[in-house]
Design a protein around this motif. Structure first.
Motif, PDB file in Angstrom:
ATOM      1  N   PRO A  22      47.281  41.381  45.041  1.00  0.00           N
ATOM      2  CA  PRO A  22      47.717  40.181  45.760  1.00  0.00           C
ATOM      3  C   PRO A  22      46.889  38.950  45.385  1.00  0.00           C
ATOM      4  O   PRO A  22      47.406  37.845  45.313  1.00  0.00           O
ATOM      5  CB  PRO A  22      47.521  40.570  47.232  1.00  0.00           C
ATOM      6  N   VAL A  23      45.577  39.164  45.161  1.00  0.00           N
ATOM      7  CA  VAL A  23      44.705  38.115  44.657  1.00  0.00           C
ATOM      8  C   VAL A  23      44.064  38.635  43.375  1.00  0.00           C
ATOM      9  O   VAL A  23      43.343  39.633  43.402  1.00  0.00           O
ATOM     10  CB  VAL A  23      43.609  37.732  45.674  1.00  0.00           C
ATOM     11  N   CYS A  24      44.357  37.994  42.260  1.00  0.00           N
ATOM     12  CA  CYS A  24      43.815  38.420  40.960  1.00  0.00           C
ATOM     13  C   CYS A  24      42.397  37.884  40.834  1.00  0.00           C
ATOM     14  O   CYS A  24      42.165  36.767  40.379  1.00  0.00           O
ATOM     15  CB  CYS A  24      44.703  37.885  39.839  1.00  0.00           C
ATOM     16  N   ASN A  25      41.423  38.704  41.279  1.00  0.00           N
ATOM     17  CA  ASN A  25      40.041  38.232  41.341  1.00  0.00           C
ATOM     18  C   ASN A  25      39.039  39.110  40.598  1.00  0.00           C
ATOM     19  O   ASN A  25      37.829  38.884  40.685  1.00  0.00           O
ATOM     20  CB  ASN A  25      39.600  38.093  42.799  1.00  0.00           C
ATOM     21  N   GLY A  26      39.499  40.129  39.892  1.00  0.00           N
ATOM     22  CA  GLY A  26      38.599  40.936  39.081  1.00  0.00           C
ATOM     23  C   GLY A  26      37.788  41.968  39.816  1.00  0.00           C
ATOM     24  O   GLY A  26      36.895  42.582  39.229  1.00  0.00           O
ATOM     25  N   VAL A  27      38.065  42.191  41.094  1.00  0.00           N
ATOM     26  CA  VAL A  27      37.281  43.143  41.882  1.00  0.00           C
ATOM     27  C   VAL A  27      37.671  44.585  41.544  1.00  0.00           C
ATOM     28  O   VAL A  27      36.833  45.411  41.174  1.00  0.00           O
ATOM     29  CB  VAL A  27      37.443  42.877  43.393  1.00  0.00           C
ATOM     30  N   VAL A  28      38.947  44.900  41.657  1.00  0.00           N
ATOM     31  CA  VAL A  28      39.403  46.280  41.452  1.00  0.00           C
ATOM     32  C   VAL A  28      39.272  46.705  39.994  1.00  0.00           C
ATOM     33  O   VAL A  28      38.965  47.865  39.704  1.00  0.00           O
ATOM     34  CB  VAL A  28      40.871  46.416  41.924  1.00  0.00           C
ATOM     35  N   CYS A  29      39.476  45.768  39.058  1.00  0.00           N
ATOM     36  CA  CYS A  29      39.489  46.114  37.635  1.00  0.00           C
ATOM     37  C   CYS A  29      38.151  45.876  36.939  1.00  0.00           C
ATOM     38  O   CYS A  29      38.076  45.870  35.709  1.00  0.00           O
ATOM     39  CB  CYS A  29      40.582  45.331  36.919  1.00  0.00           C
ATOM     40  N   ALA A  30      37.075  45.694  37.701  1.00  0.00           N
ATOM     41  CA  ALA A  30      35.763  45.421  37.104  1.00  0.00           C
ATOM     42  C   ALA A  30      35.386  46.503  36.100  1.00  0.00           C
ATOM     43  O   ALA A  30      35.491  47.694  36.369  1.00  0.00           O
ATOM     44  CB  ALA A  30      34.697  45.337  38.196  1.00  0.00           C
ATOM     45  N   GLY A  31      34.963  46.078  34.926  1.00  0.00           N
ATOM     46  CA  GLY A  31      34.513  46.995  33.898  1.00  0.00           C
ATOM     47  C   GLY A  31      35.611  47.590  33.047  1.00  0.00           C
ATOM     48  O   GLY A  31      35.322  48.336  32.104  1.00  0.00           O
ATOM     49  N   GLU A  32      36.857  47.283  33.343  1.00  0.00           N
ATOM     50  CA  GLU A  32      37.972  47.893  32.618  1.00  0.00           C
ATOM     51  C   GLU A  32      38.325  47.081  31.371  1.00  0.00           C
ATOM     52  O   GLU A  32      39.260  46.304  31.325  1.00  0.00           O
ATOM     53  CB  GLU A  32      39.177  48.049  33.545  1.00  0.00           C
ATOM     54  N   VAL A  33      37.499  47.275  30.359  1.00  0.00           N
ATOM     55  CA  VAL A  33      37.697  46.666  29.047  1.00  0.00           C
ATOM     56  C   VAL A  33      37.545  47.769  28.005  1.00  0.00           C
ATOM     57  O   VAL A  33      36.470  48.363  27.920  1.00  0.00           O
ATOM     58  CB  VAL A  33      36.662  45.554  28.767  1.00  0.00           C
ATOM     59  N   PRO A  34      38.597  48.161  27.234  1.00  0.00           N
ATOM     60  CA  PRO A  34      39.938  47.571  27.220  1.00  0.00           C
ATOM     61  C   PRO A  34      40.628  47.682  28.582  1.00  0.00           C
ATOM     62  O   PRO A  34      40.292  48.524  29.388  1.00  0.00           O
ATOM     63  CB  PRO A  34      40.679  48.390  26.172  1.00  0.00           C
ATOM     64  N   GLY A  35      41.610  46.836  28.757  1.00  0.00           N
ATOM     65  CA  GLY A  35      42.286  46.705  30.032  1.00  0.00           C
ATOM     66  C   GLY A  35      42.363  45.231  30.366  1.00  0.00           C
ATOM     67  O   GLY A  35      42.231  44.379  29.502  1.00  0.00           O
ATOM     68  N   MET A  36      42.529  44.921  31.638  1.00  0.00           N
ATOM     69  CA  MET A  36      42.682  43.530  32.054  1.00  0.00           C
ATOM     70  C   MET A  36      41.498  43.037  32.876  1.00  0.00           C
ATOM     71  O   MET A  36      41.518  41.933  33.411  1.00  0.00           O
ATOM     72  CB  MET A  36      43.970  43.379  32.865  1.00  0.00           C
ATOM     73  N   GLY A  37      40.468  43.854  32.999  1.00  0.00           N
ATOM     74  CA  GLY A  37      39.345  43.501  33.851  1.00  0.00           C
ATOM     75  C   GLY A  37      38.270  42.699  33.145  1.00  0.00           C
ATOM     76  O   GLY A  37      38.400  42.305  31.991  1.00  0.00           O
ATOM     77  N   GLY A  38      37.175  42.476  33.881  1.00  0.00           N
ATOM     78  CA  GLY A  38      36.030  41.789  33.325  1.00  0.00           C
ATOM     79  C   GLY A  38      35.031  42.783  32.767  1.00  0.00           C
ATOM     80  O   GLY A  38      34.982  43.943  33.179  1.00  0.00           O
ATOM     81  N   LEU A  39      34.216  42.339  31.838  1.00  0.00           N
ATOM     82  CA  LEU A  39      33.237  43.191  31.183  1.00  0.00           C
ATOM     83  C   LEU A  39      32.139  43.636  32.147  1.00  0.00           C
ATOM     84  O   LEU A  39      31.717  42.878  33.024  1.00  0.00           O
ATOM     85  CB  LEU A  39      32.607  42.429  30.018  1.00  0.00           C
ATOM     86  N   GLY A  40      31.679  44.882  31.983  1.00  0.00           N
ATOM     87  CA  GLY A  40      30.528  45.373  32.735  1.00  0.00           C
ATOM     88  C   GLY A  40      30.752  45.381  34.226  1.00  0.00           C
ATOM     89  O   GLY A  40      31.651  46.049  34.734  1.00  0.00           O
ATOM     90  N   THR A  41      29.956  44.625  34.955  1.00  0.00           N
ATOM     91  CA  THR A  41      30.081  44.571  36.407  1.00  0.00           C
ATOM     92  C   THR A  41      31.285  43.747  36.847  1.00  0.00           C
ATOM     93  O   THR A  41      31.642  43.753  38.022  1.00  0.00           O
ATOM     94  CB  THR A  41      28.820  43.954  37.040  1.00  0.00           C
ATOM     95  N   GLY A  42      31.885  43.008  35.925  1.00  0.00           N
ATOM     96  CA  GLY A  42      33.000  42.131  36.268  1.00  0.00           C
ATOM     97  C   GLY A  42      32.567  40.840  36.928  1.00  0.00           C
ATOM     98  O   GLY A  42      33.393  40.059  37.401  1.00  0.00           O
ATOM     99  N   THR A  43      31.261  40.587  36.933  1.00  0.00           N
ATOM    100  CA  THR A  43      30.731  39.416  37.642  1.00  0.00           C
ATOM    101  C   THR A  43      31.250  38.103  37.058  1.00  0.00           C
ATOM    102  O   THR A  43      31.572  37.169  37.803  1.00  0.00           O
ATOM    103  CB  THR A  43      29.200  39.429  37.598  1.00  0.00           C
ATOM    104  N   ALA A  44      31.323  38.012  35.734  1.00  0.00           N
ATOM    105  CA  ALA A  44      31.762  36.760  35.112  1.00  0.00           C
ATOM    106  C   ALA A  44      33.198  36.424  35.508  1.00  0.00           C
ATOM    107  O   ALA A  44      33.528  35.259  35.766  1.00  0.00           O
ATOM    108  CB  ALA A  44      31.629  36.857  33.596  1.00  0.00           C
ATOM    109  N   PHE A  45      34.060  37.436  35.548  1.00  0.00           N
ATOM    110  CA  PHE A  45      35.447  37.249  35.996  1.00  0.00           C
ATOM    111  C   PHE A  45      35.443  36.732  37.435  1.00  0.00           C
ATOM    112  O   PHE A  45      36.097  35.728  37.765  1.00  0.00           O
ATOM    113  CB  PHE A  45      36.168  38.589  35.873  1.00  0.00           C
ATOM    114  N   ARG A  46      34.703  37.394  38.294  1.00  0.00           N
ATOM    115  CA  ARG A  46      34.683  37.003  39.714  1.00  0.00           C
ATOM    116  C   ARG A  46      34.086  35.613  39.899  1.00  0.00           C
ATOM    117  O   ARG A  46      34.524  34.857  40.777  1.00  0.00           O
ATOM    118  CB  ARG A  46      33.913  38.029  40.535  1.00  0.00           C
ATOM    119  N   HIS A  47      33.103  35.250  39.077  1.00  0.00           N
ATOM    120  CA  HIS A  47      32.517  33.912  39.189  1.00  0.00           C
ATOM    121  C   HIS A  47      33.551  32.822  38.898  1.00  0.00           C
ATOM    122  O   HIS A  47      33.502  31.736  39.492  1.00  0.00           O
ATOM    123  CB  HIS A  47      31.335  33.769  38.232  1.00  0.00           C
ATOM    124  N   ASN A  48      34.482  33.087  37.973  1.00  0.00           N
ATOM    125  CA  ASN A  48      35.545  32.112  37.717  1.00  0.00           C
ATOM    126  C   ASN A  48      36.343  31.832  38.981  1.00  0.00           C
ATOM    127  O   ASN A  48      36.635  30.682  39.315  1.00  0.00           O
ATOM    128  CB  ASN A  48      36.482  32.632  36.623  1.00  0.00           C
TER     129      ASN A  48
END
Length: 337
Positions: A22-48
């Motif tokens: 519902p909100v594309c914020n990188g929380v559920v997909c954190a670390g899923e690279v390859p995939g659609m998530g953010g790298l590692g902890t996913g912090t950079a995605f969430r910071h955006n």
């Protein structure tokens, strides 16, 4: 077609690689690279996402702005609004084969054109990625901007010449992919570029040159010194380096350093027309959309991309009316609280 149908269809076709939250914020997909998530902890995605959320708009309705002007011109191309589709390549790997590379690039390139926008297309270790983008652009008579990995300079020049021959208004490199192991493992080394290397590319190409992946004022200044035409303030959607700040945090400092000298674009966490307006107020000339248009393409093809872009257009116009902003070319920082 409506947004709910697009999202339901996209969720089914992604088959778990993107949950279409519902909100594309990188929380559920954190670390899923390859995939659609953010790298590692996913912090950079969430910071955006967090950086944009912390920007608030001043609601103003006592003014004379009766009509809003969303039109924007870039690289000689007239757009309906300052919104561009970001380059996403490697569909089979990152999207679990939700579409073929050809289907995806055709959907975003054609859908953007129908909505009065323009799409960037991607690159990867498999030549099919770049070629699919160029084929889609060719079908739209050059209406697209190919983005290459930061390959060896002569290879970049070669691909840029292909783009120019196809009638593309510009080309670029996503320099934030400088540490991609899959490229090097495939015998196509990538890496950072010096000012001299950027200048070499600029001097041997004939269409405007974009460098995507700039997160500091000094890197922006270096691009300007090299003669680069435009930069994209971007942390690669949080997929290049963990723990970076959000793009909305660094954008004002970068804009202060180089705005007026070169075109300043930005991506990262833009989920509505109001977010577009925030980025313009923070100093961007235009914005790039990545994941929202990927979901649109997977869930609705070309029509889905057009639908979502028109939704952003309506939201941007409403946000401009409610902040007293007449033109996207003149968005004062004072609209932010």
């Amino acid at each position: 077609m409506d947004i709910n149908r697009i999202r339901v269809a996209a969720k089914e076709r992604f088959a778990g690689v993107c949950r279409v939250c519902p909100v594309c914020n990188g929380v559920v997909c954190a670390g899923e690279v390859p995939g659609m998530g953010g790298l590692g902890t996913g912090t950079a995605f969430r910071h955006n996402i967090q950086a944009l959320a912390e920007c608030r708009l001043n609601l103003r309705t006592v003014h004379d702005v009766k009509k809003t002007d969303l039109s924007y011109r870039i690289f000689g191309v007239e757009l309906a609004m300052p919104v561009i589709c970001a380059a996403i390549g490697g569909i089979a790997l990152n999207m679990n084969g939700a579409m073929t590379e050809e289907e995806y690039t055709q959907a975003v390139v054609s859908g953007c054109r129908q909505a009065g926008s323009i799409a960037m297309t991607g690159d990867g270790p498999n030549p099919l990625v770049f070629d699919a983008g160029m084929a889609a652009i060719g079908k739209e008579a050059g209406w697209g901007i190919p983005i290459m990995k930061p390959r060896e300079t002569e290879k970049i020049v070669e691909l840029a010449e292909q783009a120019a021959a196809a009638g593309c208004p510009a080309f670029g490199i996503d320099i934030d992919a400088a540490a991609l192991v899959n490229m090097t493992n495939a015998g196509q080394p990538v890496g950072p570029k010096t000012i001299q290397e950027l200048e070499y590319i600029k001097n041997r190409t004939t269409i405007p040159f974009i460098v995507k992946g700039i997160m500091t004022p000094d890197d922006a200044e270096s691009c300007w010194q090299a003669g680069v035409d435009a930069i994209v303030v971007s942390n690669h959607g949080g997929r290049a380096l963990d723990h970076t700040p959000g793009t909305a945090e660094v954008l004002p400092y970068i804009a202060e350093a180089v705005k007026g000298k070169m075109t300043v674009l930005v991506d990262g966490g833009i989920r509505s027309g109001a977010d577009v307006l925030k980025m313009l107020a923070l100093g961007a000339d235009a914005v790039l959309l990545g994941r929202p248009l990927a979901i649109a393409a997977v869930g609705g093809g070309r029509e889905g991309v057009e639908f979502v872009l028109n939704k952003y257009k309506a939201e941007l116009s409403a946000a401009m009316t409610l902040t007293g902003t007449a033109q996207v070319s003149d968005v004062p920082v004072e609209i932010l609280w």
